[in-house]
Design a protein around this motif. Structure first.
Motif, PDB file in Angstrom:
ATOM      1  N   ALA A  36       0.800  -1.053   0.041  1.00 36.11           N
ATOM      2  CA  ALA A  36      -0.047  -0.117  -0.014  1.00 36.11           C
ATOM      3  C   ALA A  36       0.866   1.155  -0.197  1.00 36.11           C
ATOM      4  CB  ALA A  36      -0.942  -0.060   1.046  1.00 36.11           C
ATOM      5  N   ALA A  37       0.634   2.053  -0.803  1.00 33.99           N
ATOM      6  CA  ALA A  37       1.388   3.507  -0.772  1.00 33.99           C
ATOM      7  C   ALA A  37       1.061   4.301   0.207  1.00 33.99           C
ATOM      8  CB  ALA A  37       0.987   4.265  -2.355  1.00 33.99           C
ATOM      9  N   ASP A  38      -0.040   4.323   0.788  1.00 34.64           N
ATOM     10  CA  ASP A  38      -0.536   5.160   1.975  1.00 34.64           C
ATOM     11  C   ASP A  38       0.105   4.688   3.302  1.00 34.64           C
ATOM     12  OD1 ASP A  38      -1.876   6.373   4.010  1.00 34.64           O
ATOM     13  OD2 ASP A  38      -3.836   6.644   2.961  1.00 34.64           O
ATOM     14  N   ALA A  39       1.179   5.436   3.708  1.00 35.56           N
ATOM     15  CA  ALA A  39       1.830   5.231   4.855  1.00 35.56           C
ATOM     16  C   ALA A  39       0.912   5.181   6.174  1.00 35.56           C
ATOM     17  CB  ALA A  39       2.917   6.364   5.333  1.00 35.56           C
ATOM     18  N   GLY A  40      -0.131   5.931   6.140  1.00 29.10           N
ATOM     19  CA  GLY A  40      -1.196   6.046   7.249  1.00 29.10           C
ATOM     20  C   GLY A  40      -1.701   4.877   7.436  1.00 29.10           C
ATOM     21  N   LYS A  41      -2.106   4.319   6.230  1.00 27.65           N
ATOM     22  CA  LYS A  41      -3.065   3.086   6.038  1.00 27.65           C
ATOM     23  C   LYS A  41      -2.362   1.922   6.562  1.00 27.65           C
ATOM     24  CE  LYS A  41      -5.878   2.137   2.606  1.00 27.65           C
ATOM     25  NZ  LYS A  41      -6.407   1.814   1.493  1.00 27.65           N
ATOM     26  N   LEU A  42      -0.923   1.952   6.123  1.00 24.07           N
ATOM     27  CA  LEU A  42      -0.049   0.727   6.665  1.00 24.07           C
ATOM     28  C   LEU A  42       0.200   0.715   7.957  1.00 24.07           C
ATOM     29  CD1 LEU A  42       2.632   1.056   3.805  1.00 24.07           C
ATOM     30  CD2 LEU A  42       1.311  -0.983   4.328  1.00 24.07           C
ATOM     31  N   ALA A  43       0.164   2.108   8.772  1.00 26.12           N
ATOM     32  CA  ALA A  43       0.512   2.038  10.105  1.00 26.12           C
ATOM     33  C   ALA A  43      -0.803   1.442  10.987  1.00 26.12           C
ATOM     34  CB  ALA A  43       0.721   3.361  10.571  1.00 26.12           C
ATOM     35  N   ARG A  44      -1.839   1.733  10.304  1.00 24.64           N
ATOM     36  CA  ARG A  44      -3.044   1.457  11.040  1.00 24.64           C
ATOM     37  C   ARG A  44      -3.306  -0.141  11.068  1.00 24.64           C
ATOM     38  NH1 ARG A  44      -4.906   5.980   8.606  1.00 24.64           N
ATOM     39  NH2 ARG A  44      -5.968   4.842   6.622  1.00 24.64           N
ATOM     40  N   ALA A  45      -2.769  -0.515   9.824  1.00 26.62           N
ATOM     41  CA  ALA A  45      -2.733  -2.126   9.583  1.00 26.62           C
ATOM     42  C   ALA A  45      -1.707  -2.815  10.317  1.00 26.62           C
ATOM     43  CB  ALA A  45      -2.642  -2.450   8.014  1.00 26.62           C
ATOM     44  N   LEU A  46      -0.655  -2.127  10.704  1.00 25.49           N
ATOM     45  CA  LEU A  46       0.359  -2.945  11.503  1.00 25.49           C
ATOM     46  C   LEU A  46       0.570  -2.727  13.050  1.00 25.49           C
ATOM     47  CD1 LEU A  46       3.369  -2.497   8.798  1.00 25.49           C
ATOM     48  CD2 LEU A  46       1.880  -4.495   8.971  1.00 25.49           C
ATOM     49  N   GLU A  47      -0.324  -1.608  13.531  1.00 22.38           N
ATOM     50  CA  GLU A  47      -0.346  -1.435  14.739  1.00 22.38           C
ATOM     51  C   GLU A  47      -0.658  -2.435  15.647  1.00 22.38           C
ATOM     52  OE1 GLU A  47      -2.688   1.674  17.951  1.00 22.38           O
ATOM     53  OE2 GLU A  47      -2.671   2.022  15.736  1.00 22.38           O
ATOM     54  N   HIS A  48      -1.614  -3.185  15.389  1.00 23.39           N
ATOM     55  CA  HIS A  48      -2.201  -4.355  16.303  1.00 23.39           C
ATOM     56  C   HIS A  48      -1.239  -5.356  16.403  1.00 23.39           C
ATOM     57  CE1 HIS A  48      -2.416  -6.560  12.202  1.00 23.39           C
ATOM     58  NE2 HIS A  48      -2.589  -7.616  12.855  1.00 23.39           N
ATOM     59  N   ALA A  49      -0.115  -5.439  15.363  1.00 25.16           N
ATOM     60  CA  ALA A  49       0.808  -6.630  15.247  1.00 25.16           C
ATOM     61  C   ALA A  49       2.126  -6.431  16.091  1.00 25.16           C
ATOM     62  CB  ALA A  49       1.260  -6.866  13.822  1.00 25.16           C
ATOM     63  N   LEU A  50       2.172  -5.264  16.787  1.00 25.04           N
ATOM     64  CA  LEU A  50       3.423  -5.000  17.447  1.00 25.04           C
ATOM     65  C   LEU A  50       3.123  -5.900  18.834  1.00 25.04           C
ATOM     66  CD1 LEU A  50       3.769  -1.111  16.948  1.00 25.04           C
ATOM     67  CD2 LEU A  50       4.870  -3.253  15.373  1.00 25.04           C
ATOM     68  N   VAL A  51       4.258  -6.892  19.068  1.00 25.42           N
ATOM     69  CA  VAL A  51       4.268  -7.298  20.304  1.00 25.42           C
ATOM     70  C   VAL A  51       4.782  -6.473  21.376  1.00 25.42           C
ATOM     71  CG1 VAL A  51       4.781  -9.268  21.692  1.00 25.42           C
ATOM     72  CG2 VAL A  51       4.230  -9.677  19.314  1.00 25.42           C
ATOM     73  N   LYS A  52       3.823  -5.756  22.130  1.00 29.74           N
ATOM     74  CA  LYS A  52       4.494  -4.616  23.130  1.00 29.74           C
ATOM     75  C   LYS A  52       5.674  -4.928  24.044  1.00 29.74           C
ATOM     76  CE  LYS A  52       0.162  -2.307  22.685  1.00 29.74           C
ATOM     77  NZ  LYS A  52      -1.121  -1.994  23.404  1.00 29.74           N
ATOM     78  N   GLU A  53       5.677  -6.401  24.411  1.00 28.62           N
ATOM     79  CA  GLU A  53       6.808  -6.695  25.271  1.00 28.62           C
ATOM     80  C   GLU A  53       7.986  -7.096  24.558  1.00 28.62           C
ATOM     81  OE1 GLU A  53       6.978  -7.041  28.750  1.00 28.62           O
ATOM     82  OE2 GLU A  53       5.085  -6.211  28.851  1.00 28.62           O
ATOM     83  N   GLN A  54       8.182  -6.939  23.255  1.00 30.10           N
ATOM     84  CA  GLN A  54       9.143  -7.559  22.419  1.00 30.10           C
ATOM     85  C   GLN A  54       9.863  -5.957  21.788  1.00 30.10           C
ATOM     86  OE1 GLN A  54       9.502 -10.734  24.016  1.00 30.10           O
ATOM     87  NE2 GLN A  54      10.590 -10.638  22.412  1.00 30.10           N
ATOM     88  N   PHE A  55       9.161  -5.015  22.097  1.00 33.72           N
ATOM     89  CA  PHE A  55       9.786  -3.551  21.550  1.00 33.72           C
ATOM     90  C   PHE A  55      10.257  -2.633  22.484  1.00 33.72           C
ATOM     91  CE2 PHE A  55       7.590  -4.896  17.754  1.00 33.72           C
ATOM     92  CZ  PHE A  55       8.343  -4.189  16.606  1.00 33.72           C
ATOM     93  N   PHE A  56      11.331  -1.986  22.378  1.00 32.13           N
ATOM     94  CA  PHE A  56      11.736  -0.957  23.108  1.00 32.13           C
ATOM     95  C   PHE A  56      11.737   0.473  22.293  1.00 32.13           C
ATOM     96  CE2 PHE A  56      13.492  -4.084  25.871  1.00 32.13           C
ATOM     97  CZ  PHE A  56      13.478  -3.409  27.158  1.00 32.13           C
ATOM     98  N   VAL A  57      11.375   1.423  22.797  1.00 31.07           N
ATOM     99  CA  VAL A  57      11.183   2.835  22.239  1.00 31.07           C
ATOM    100  C   VAL A  57      11.996   3.908  22.822  1.00 31.07           C
ATOM    101  CG1 VAL A  57       8.977   2.179  21.203  1.00 31.07           C
ATOM    102  CG2 VAL A  57       9.324   3.675  23.205  1.00 31.07           C
ATOM    103  N   ALA A  58      12.317   4.583  22.003  1.00 34.27           N
ATOM    104  CA  ALA A  58      13.225   5.881  22.483  1.00 34.27           C
ATOM    105  C   ALA A  58      12.042   7.097  22.440  1.00 34.27           C
ATOM    106  CB  ALA A  58      14.162   6.467  21.607  1.00 34.27           C
ATOM    107  N   LEU A  59      11.822   7.956  23.591  1.00 35.65           N
ATOM    108  CA  LEU A  59      10.728   8.672  23.808  1.00 35.65           C
ATOM    109  C   LEU A  59      11.290  10.144  24.372  1.00 35.65           C
ATOM    110  CD1 LEU A  59       7.454   8.490  23.493  1.00 35.65           C
ATOM    111  CD2 LEU A  59       7.474   8.240  25.932  1.00 35.65           C
ATOM    112  N   GLU A  60      10.608  11.140  23.717  1.00 35.70           N
ATOM    113  CA  GLU A  60      11.256  12.282  23.983  1.00 35.70           C
ATOM    114  C   GLU A  60       9.671  13.436  24.077  1.00 35.70           C
ATOM    115  OE1 GLU A  60      14.888  15.119  22.758  1.00 35.70           O
ATOM    116  OE2 GLU A  60      13.556  15.067  21.433  1.00 35.70           O
ATOM    117  N   GLU A  61       9.645  13.970  25.027  1.00 37.04           N
ATOM    118  CA  GLU A  61       8.144  14.773  25.276  1.00 37.04           C
ATOM    119  C   GLU A  61       7.262  14.266  24.594  1.00 37.04           C
ATOM    120  OE1 GLU A  61       9.576  18.408  23.920  1.00 37.04           O
ATOM    121  OE2 GLU A  61      10.851  18.729  25.437  1.00 37.04           O
TER     122      GLU A  61
END
Length: 203
Positions: A36-61
């Motif tokens: 899909a060319a629409d990045a927003g659509k891809l993000a909505r499609a993939l958000e559910h698939a992130l296993v939250k215990e298996q990801f770390f993130v860098a967060l700023e404000e």
């Protein structure tokens, strides 16, 4: 190098998880855009698939600047739901994507209990050059405490290869992309390995 908060995805609010999905899509858009060319659509499609215990993130404000997924044993950082993919991407594209990624995720990594595989590494465009990936890498090595680390990068991602080399990773295998090189945006997958010394792990 910046001084970011490093948190597990499981510690974040829903809006920040959505940002993390967007950062992933942004980082891997060249490969994902065939679905899909629409990045927003891809993000909505993939958000559910992130296993939250298996990801770390860098967060700023409240902004997600980078993500680092990891696999240990049989635990992978993605778990896809066919129904969600079909809803967000359409029946045909969703089905195709599901079978492609399931095939990839079902490949055994054959990790020992001392090994960790980093994957789904991405930095938001506006944060590149600020040391986000370096800090995530160093933080995860300290927190996770494994003896042996692996990751994969495509040959066209020269900046990432240079970064990993600076962090101490060394190429040990190269797997040519046999089909659809132009569509995939790369010619080969490069596998790199880093075996940190004991002092780096605080032991």
């Amino acid at each position: 190098m910046g001084d970011f908060m490093i948190l597990k995805l499981a510690e974040l609010e829903e809006a920040e998880v959505r940002q993390a999905a967007g950062v992933f899509v942004e980082g891997f858009y060249d490969s994902l855009r065939v679905i899909a060319a629409d990045a927003g659509k891809l993000a909505r499609a993939l958000e559910h698939a992130l296993v939250k215990e298996q990801f770390f993130v860098a967060l700023e404000e409240g902004r997600v600047l980078g993500i680092f997924g990891y696999s240990v044993g049989q635990k992978r950082p993605f778990r896809f739901d066919l129904a969600v993919l079909r809803r967000e991407l359409g029946w045909l594209r969703g089905t195709l994507f599901y079978h492609l990624v399931r095939h990839e995720l079902e490949k055994p990594l054959n990790l020992t209990k001392h090994q960790c595989y980093f994957e789904a590494v991405a930095t938001a465009k506006e944060a590149r050059g600020r040391g986000v990936a370096s800090q995530l890498n160093n933080e995860l090595v300290t927190r996770l405490g494994y003896a042996d680390y692996f990751l994969e990068v495509v040959d066209t991602n020269v900046n990432a290869i240079r970064l990993y080399e600076k962090l101490g990773y060394v190429e040990f295998r190269r797997k040519p992309q046999r089909w659809f090189r132009k569509q995939a945006g790369f010619n080969a997958r490069i596998y790199m390995r880093w075996m940190p010394v004991k002092d780096n792990l605080g032991g």
